[in-house]
Enzyme design. Sequence first.
Site, mmCIF file in Angstrom:
data_model
loop_
_atom_site.group_PDB
_atom_site.id
_atom_site.type_symbol
_atom_site.label_atom_id
_atom_site.label_comp_id
_atom_site.label_asym_id
_atom_site.label_seq_id
_atom_site.Cartn_x
_atom_site.Cartn_y
_atom_site.Cartn_z
ATOM 1 N N LYS A 93 -12.785 -1.871 5.610
ATOM 2 C CA LYS A 93 -11.998 -2.864 6.404
ATOM 3 C C LYS A 93 -12.534 -2.998 7.801
ATOM 4 C CE LYS A 93 -9.319 -2.976 2.592
ATOM 5 N NZ LYS A 93 -8.276 -1.964 2.489
ATOM 6 N N ASP A 153 -1.894 6.350 6.165
ATOM 7 C CA ASP A 153 -3.058 5.566 5.710
ATOM 8 C C ASP A 153 -3.490 4.531 6.807
ATOM 9 O OD1 ASP A 153 -4.407 3.656 4.334
ATOM 10 O OD2 ASP A 153 -3.333 3.378 2.730
ATOM 11 N N TRP A 158 0.860 -1.095 0.021
ATOM 12 C CA TRP A 158 0.096 0.016 0.180
ATOM 13 C C TRP A 158 0.972 1.224 -0.062
ATOM 14 C CZ3 TRP A 158 -4.280 -0.533 -2.129
ATOM 15 C CH2 TRP A 158 -5.004 -1.707 -1.974
HETATM 16 C C1 LIG Z 1 -7.865 -1.592 1.162
HETATM 17 C C2 LIG Z 1 -6.662 -0.500 1.190
HETATM 18 C C3 LIG Z 1 -6.510 0.617 0.496
HETATM 19 C C4 LIG Z 1 -7.423 0.732 -0.931
HETATM 20 O O1 LIG Z 1 -8.689 1.178 -0.627
HETATM 21 P P1 LIG Z 1 -9.788 1.305 -1.895
HETATM 22 O O2 LIG Z 1 -11.044 1.694 -1.109
HETATM 23 O O3 LIG Z 1 -9.799 0.178 -2.429
HETATM 24 O O4 LIG Z 1 -9.011 2.375 -2.589
HETATM 25 C C5 LIG Z 1 -5.477 1.372 0.540
HETATM 26 N N1 LIG Z 1 -4.745 1.278 1.785
HETATM 27 C C6 LIG Z 1 -4.940 0.328 2.600
HETATM 28 C C7 LIG Z 1 -3.862 0.078 3.773
HETATM 29 C C8 LIG Z 1 -5.690 -0.689 2.558
HETATM 30 O O5 LIG Z 1 -5.851 -1.774 3.140
#
Ligand SMILES: *Cc1c(COP(=O)(O)O)cnc(C)c1O
Length: 363
Positions: free
Chosen positions: A199, A175, A101
């Site tokens: 998530k 993030d 990521w």
């Molecule tokens: C799932 C995830 C993303 C991507 O999210 P989207 O909604 O598909 O754009 C970005 N960063 C992390 C850490 C993730 O787990």
Amino acid sequence: MTRPYNFSAGPAAMPEAVLRTAAAEMLDWHGSGMGVMEMSHRGKEFISIYEQAEADLRELLAVPANFKILFMQGGGLAENAIVPLNLSSAGTVDFVLTGSWSQKSAKEAQRYCSPQVAASAQDSGFTSLPDPATWQLSSGARYLHLCSNETIHGVEFHTLPDLQALGSDAPLVIDFSSHVLSRPVDWNRVGLAFGGAQKNVGPAGVTLVVVREDLLGHALPACPSAFDYKTVADNGSMYNTPPTYAIYMAGLTFQWLKAQGGVAEMERRNIAKAELLYGYLDASSFYVNKVAKHCRSRMNVPFFLRDESRNDAFLAGAKARGLLQLKGHKSVGGMRASIYNAMPLEGVQALVDYLRDFEKEQA
Ligand SMILES: *Cc1c(COP(=O)(O)O)cnc(C)c1O
């Protein structure tokens, strides 16, 4: 009937109580005669849902008054562009690469600014975290980006770095898509945090952004208005129609979290769940987890069968026991158990029981 335990990395299992409330309110929210999907985002019913959700999130995460909470769209991947569009001034930005990521974030940022790699764990196969004392911080960096929980590699910062103590005044951008609300956030160390909801919070479609006020109002001219944090903040996340149903579902999750005892209680439970699972994996010679102990994710636990020819049998047996979506990410292989807030300790215990039984049966 009890539902199976769902270990999906995302979109992921939600608390059953939240799903039941949503089902009960589907056709008629609180006597309004409307389902939440059918309401104007400017009507008093939805405004009350929105305001409650924002207030609950602020309380749960102890977000200080000088930070704005935004409910956006586009997910984590869109934020990989939206953050540099708003914060980079097309200058230098530092990235710490700790897995898929953060790598994606740095790559996307190249379109808008000059990303520099301050540190990378690539040599370890992303099974460890580089010590902040060794990071090469650029002078004048507009911000430093890191992914505080790498969902695919199963690596987590258990404490966030103190950039000031490292001699930098760049704001820290995190993030936190895959562990938001699993533990408290130290806002003294953070300038901006973003995360998709799917998530650990709710359905896909809403992205949480928590941003310090002084970082608003610096967007590049090319930044779309709907993605300019200042425009979004000035309009209470209603510059364009927000993802109303996803916000409602996230709001139900916030209520559920408060009823459980809040984020400190979730952290306690998440530590207990992680210890149970990692403890079993470490004691077994049949399974292996490759991540360094100091940075193992409490949310996403990648693991391997030492004999990978048994993977299909393992997954089929798990499904038959009501243990769903354990297959690892294609880039890493093996298995992955995602054990977010909605996964009870009993679910992790059921997984450990299965790990033990499968190992015995194959011996
Ligand atoms: C799932 C995830 C993303 C991507 O999210 P989207 O909604 O598909 O754009 C970005 N960063 C992390 C850490 C993730 O787990």
